[in-house]
Design an enzyme around this catalytic site. Sequence first.
Site, short mmCIF file in Angstrom:
data_model
loop_
_atom_site.label_atom_id
_atom_site.label_comp_id
_atom_site.label_asym_id
_atom_site.label_seq_id
_atom_site.Cartn_x
_atom_site.Cartn_y
_atom_site.Cartn_z
N ARG A 170 45.17 69.85 17.69
CA ARG A 170 45.14 68.41 17.31
C ARG A 170 44.71 68.53 15.62
NH1 ARG A 170 43.87 64.78 21.70
NH2 ARG A 170 43.98 62.85 20.36
N TYR A 173 46.84 66.98 12.73
CA TYR A 173 46.78 65.58 12.68
C TYR A 173 45.27 65.23 11.95
CZ TYR A 173 47.29 60.55 13.68
OH TYR A 173 47.09 59.31 13.66
N PRO A 300 39.06 64.08 22.68
CA PRO A 300 37.83 63.58 22.37
C PRO A 300 37.33 62.84 23.54
CG PRO A 300 39.29 62.84 20.51
CD PRO A 300 40.10 63.50 21.69
#
Length: 342
Positions: A170, A173, A300
């Site tokens: 991730r 990003y 998350p």
Amino acid sequence: MAATSEKQNSTKPPPSPSPLRNSKFCQSNMRILISGGAGFIGSHLVDKLMENEKNEVIVADNYFTGSKENLKKWIGHSRFELIRHDVTEPLLIEVDRIYHLACPASPIFYKYNPVKTIKTNVIGTLNMLGLAKRVGARILLTSTSEVYGDPLIHPQPESYWGNVNPIGVRSCYDEGKRVAETLMFDYHRQHGIEIRIARIFNTYGPRMNIDDGRVVSNFIAQALRGEALTVQKPGTQTRSFCYVSDMVDGLIRLMEGDDTGPINIGNPGEFTMVELAETVKELINPSIEIKMVENTPDDPRQRKPDISKAKEVLGWEPKVKLREGLPLMEEDFRLRLNVPKN
Ligand SMILES: NC(=O)c1ccc[n+]([C@@H]2O[C@H](COP(=O)([O-])OP(=O)(O)OC[C@H]3O[C@@H](n4cnc5c(N)ncnc54)[C@H](O)[C@@H]3O)[C@@H](O)[C@H]2O)c1
Ligand SMILES: O=C(O)[C@H]1O[C@H](OP(=O)(O)OP(=O)(O)OC[C@H]2O[C@@H](n3ccc(=O)[nH]c3=O)[C@H](O)[C@@H]2O)[C@H](O)[C@@H](O)[C@@H]1O
């Protein structure tokens, strides 16, 4: 926890606006560029800004995840312009405001070509800041709650520095957006550019790509197609979902207000993914199943905005509850999937 942006305010005044801004050829009071304006949030922002007859709106988009379809009602309008443009290349135009949204937002799309995602966040933001500097425009960056990573503080205030994996899948990003925020503040401090940073939390609504991969669009499309809702394990991870009209209202208030941000813009209503699936099932298709599937790395575990600053500084808070927003999105998905309501 650490210092917030207030302490980092610029000492330099912003540069003078381009002389062209007041030229007789400039027909409107405010020329607004929206990078990524053919996407989900961007196209709703275009709709809202076009309501004001003093605005002239220019969209620059490479159509990676956006489409002309989202803007079809404005194509041909005298106050609207659409440019096929990739923000990793410089753009030379005269504008007063820049809403810089260009960046794929769904994890599936931003992980598809991570190097391009980083380039869009870093080179794209540099190019937009260079433009802002050249013409004296104010620029707003749509950053993300992903700058908090897998947060160890809950809910997340703007002063939290985050818990981000710098080398994960991730990172293109979340680290990309963190660099974009850094660039915004460096241009502000070094060149006096007027900046605004919004940290957006999960936003949903009509016009999301049907096979976008994000959870709300996935669940609604699955419910309408009669497929099982795919809850990624463990299902106890939480998100806070903001309806797109509230988001657009928050972004415009931030742009036209006096605070640089970063400011969290999101809806603090927090749901586990199992709760979200149960709500979609109840509202749209009570006969479908909910199935647990594998998750992706670094997802998350919890996410909820502390919006005290948005309330205080922008006088903003979301109005649309999840149970009100989901049926509005359902209506749009039914039309596009051609699934009439019984
Ligand atoms: N929707 C959310 O929940 C959410 C949450 C946090 C942050 N954001 C941010 O808000 C912005 C808009 O998100 P969205 O949900 O509308 O996503 P989206 O994918 O629908 O829109 C992004 C737009 O940017 C365009 N784009 C991508 N790369 C580009 C490039 N190199 N040059 C020009 N255009 C490019 C795409 O074609 C698309 O039209 C993004 O910056 C995203 O990071 C969104
Ligand atoms: O708000 C943000 O800051 C970020 O939110 C989202 O990122 P994410 O929350 O991971 O978005 P989703 O892909 O919608 O995932 C949300 C949760 O739903 C779960 N999920 C996703 C898809 C699915 O089919 N089922 C499912 O359970 C995921 O595991 C995750 O826990 C956006 O896609 C980012 O662009 C944005 O920056």
